[in-house]
Design an enzyme around this catalytic site. Structure first.
Site, PDB file in Angstrom:
ATOM      1  NE  ARG A 137      -0.001  -6.459 -13.373  1.00 27.18           N
ATOM      2  CZ  ARG A 137       0.857  -6.392 -12.373  1.00 27.18           C
ATOM      3  NH1 ARG A 137       2.148  -6.278 -12.627  1.00 27.18           N
ATOM      4  NH2 ARG A 137       0.436  -6.442 -11.120  1.00 27.18           N
ATOM      5  CG  LEU A 152      -4.796 -11.753 -16.227  1.00 31.47           C
ATOM      6  CD1 LEU A 152      -4.558 -11.693 -14.729  1.00 31.47           C
ATOM      7  CD2 LEU A 152      -5.130 -13.179 -16.650  1.00 31.47           C
ATOM      8  CE  LYS A 153      -7.262  -3.971 -16.927  1.00 28.73           C
ATOM      9  NZ  LYS A 153      -6.981  -2.508 -16.957  1.00 28.73           N
ATOM     10  CE1 TYR A 203      -1.079  -8.211  -9.036  1.00 29.11           C
ATOM     11  CE2 TYR A 203      -3.127  -9.310  -9.601  1.00 29.11           C
ATOM     12  CZ  TYR A 203      -1.793  -9.075  -9.847  1.00 29.11           C
ATOM     13  OH  TYR A 203      -1.167  -9.693 -10.905  1.00 29.11           O
ATOM     14  NE  ARG A 204      -3.602   0.222  -3.626  1.00 26.49           N
ATOM     15  CZ  ARG A 204      -3.749   1.531  -3.490  1.00 26.49           C
ATOM     16  NH1 ARG A 204      -4.882   2.019  -2.998  1.00 26.49           N
ATOM     17  NH2 ARG A 204      -2.795   2.364  -3.859  1.00 26.49           N
ATOM     18  NE  ARG A 246     -11.064  -2.987  -9.581  1.00 23.81           N
ATOM     19  CZ  ARG A 246     -10.631  -2.766  -8.338  1.00 23.81           C
ATOM     20  NH1 ARG A 246     -11.487  -2.809  -7.311  1.00 23.81           N
ATOM     21  NH2 ARG A 246      -9.357  -2.497  -8.110  1.00 23.81           N
ATOM     22  N   GLY A 295       0.546   1.509   0.799  1.00 20.55           N
ATOM     23  CA  GLY A 295       1.541   1.443   1.866  1.00 20.55           C
ATOM     24  C   GLY A 295       2.751   0.659   1.413  1.00 20.55           C
ATOM     25  CG  HIS A 296       5.810   1.065  -0.200  1.00 17.93           C
ATOM     26  ND1 HIS A 296       5.827   0.037  -1.119  1.00 17.93           N
ATOM     27  CD2 HIS A 296       5.491   2.189  -0.897  1.00 17.93           C
ATOM     28  CE1 HIS A 296       5.540   0.506  -2.307  1.00 17.93           C
ATOM     29  NE2 HIS A 296       5.336   1.815  -2.212  1.00 17.93           N
ATOM     30  CE1 TYR A 356       1.182  -1.708   4.191  1.00 10.77           C
ATOM     31  CE2 TYR A 356       3.056  -2.891   3.273  1.00 10.77           C
ATOM     32  CZ  TYR A 356       1.882  -2.186   3.094  1.00 10.77           C
ATOM     33  OH  TYR A 356       1.410  -1.975   1.826  1.00 10.77           O
ATOM     34  CG  ASP A 386       8.064  -5.584   1.641  1.00  8.07           C
ATOM     35  OD1 ASP A 386       6.913  -5.301   2.021  1.00  8.07           O
ATOM     36  OD2 ASP A 386       8.720  -4.851   0.881  1.00  8.07           O
TER      37      ASP A 386
END
Length: 384
Positions: free
Chosen positions: A40, A67-68, A90-91, A97, A131-132, A136, A162
């Protein structure tokens, strides 16, 4: 024997993130895949370690894109159109989007393996919740068994969720899907959830439960520290000794090292869980009578399954680890070496993690010149 690693020729686009997805990309890059990380523009929110010093970012190239911005988005799409794999962490819904969701990317590249790494997965009531690792692993029953009797669960860093249940799971899923794409010419979405992967890691625990050999109470079972022959003991100098003398021959070697006879209570207690607490106390008293280095000397060369508990720094100097080059120096930092080992296609020495955008110019130049995916220039594979 060829050099370059078993994944030479595999082209991977990684949308920059933190934790398990970069770990999976690192594993692929270590084994020879050409990984281009899309960083990014303007930084990496949520990562306490700057990308340029994050060891999880080794063995890949970096291009910095916004990326936008429509022009930068097109650059990302050009890379994806000729890639074998895309990894995002990502979520659910974020890449959609951005205009880089699975439908968009698979329409550009039908053979693409689109790997999605999340904590809760793409579906289910928690899919969009934050969450982390600790959340989980607690939800799937992996945290509860870890700890001492009567005490709280002990957090196993973020290794179980993770990286064990997350990063390694998605890397495995990617290679399975790539194999299928090579066979059929059709790509697919890989939905890798840390909850799913961590639950999978507990399969043996569920085997023991199904066989009525497991009690859902911490510190009372053979593999959770309940048994005196599978335990961690404090030594005279405040260090720790790990013991995993499960099978009878190993248990006998362990008792011999302690200086006790494999008879009477010592022998009877091996399979009698009711005797384990008392036997643990007796072993603890013996182990506290000597320093750690003395116990290491006692058990040297035996099959008692006894090892010193080493710190991260000490592990780098361990004789066995040094003999196998378990740790290597990359960019002046000692760190874990790529694994596993390959005798016919050994991978090159890992490349240091790049600064965000370090390879932007060469990647953009190749794409602008209609040369497609920019070639990865071979690097020196000599350890350094």
């Amino acid at each position: 024997m060829t050099t370059g690693g078993p994944l030479v020729g595999l082209k991977v686009v990684e949308l920059a993130g933190i934790g398990p997805a970069p770990f999976a990309a690192m594993m692929l890059g270590d084994l020879g895949a050409d990984v281009i990380r899309v960083d990014r523009a303007g930084g990496h929110a949520g990562n306490p370690v700057p990308p340029a010093i994050d060891l999880l970012n080794r063995s890949r190239r970096s291009i910095e894109l916004n990326l936008k911005d429509p022009a930068d988005l097109e650059v990302a799409k050009e890379l994806i159109s000729s890639a074998d794999v895309l990894i995002e962490g990502y979520r659910p819904g974020v890449t959609e989007r951005l205009g880089l969701g699975p439908d968009e990317c698979l329409s550009l590249n039908p053979r693409l393996v689109y790997a999605r790494m999340t904590g809760w997965g793409q579906t289910g009531p928690l899919a969009h919740r934050a969450g982390h690792d600790i959340n989980y692993i607690s939800r799937v029953g992996a945290l509860d068994p870890i700890g001492e009797t009567g005490g709280p669960p002990v957090i196993p860093l973020n290794i179980v969720g993770d990286f064990g249940g997350g990063g390694m799971l998605v890397a495995f899923g990617i290679l399975a899907a790539v194999h299928n794409a090579n066979r059929t010419g059709v790509g697919q979405v890989v939905d890798a959830a840390i909850t799913d992967g961590t639950a999978l890691l507990t399969t043996m625990l569920h085997t023991w439960r199904a066989a009525s050999l497991w009690e859902d109470r911490r510190g009372t079972n053979m593999l959770d520290g309940g048994a005196h022959f599978y335990h961690v003991y404090e030594t005279q100098d405040g260090r720790y000794l790990s013991v995993g003398a499960i099978e009878p021959p190993f248990y006998h070697a362990f008792l011999a090292g302690l200086g006790v006879s494999a008879a009477g209570d010592w022998l009877d207690s091996h399979d009698d869980a009711a005797m384990w607490p008392a036997m643990t106390a007796r072993v603890a008293e013996i182990v506290r009578s000597r320093r750690l280095d003395a116990w290491v000397e006692v058990f040297e060369g035996t099959d008692a399954c006894v090892s010193p508990v080493l710190s991260a720094a000490e592990s780098m100097q361990d004789e066995h680890n040094k003999a196998r080059s378990t740790f290597v120096e990359v960019g002046g930092v000692v760190q874990p070496a790529p694994a596993p080992r390959f005798d016919a296609t050994p991978p090159p020495h890992p490349r240091p993690q790049p600064a965000p955008g370090e390879h932007s110019a060469e990647i953009r130049e190749a794409l602008a010149g209609s040369r497609g995916w920019p070639a990865l220039v071979p690097t020196d594979s000599t350890p350094r």
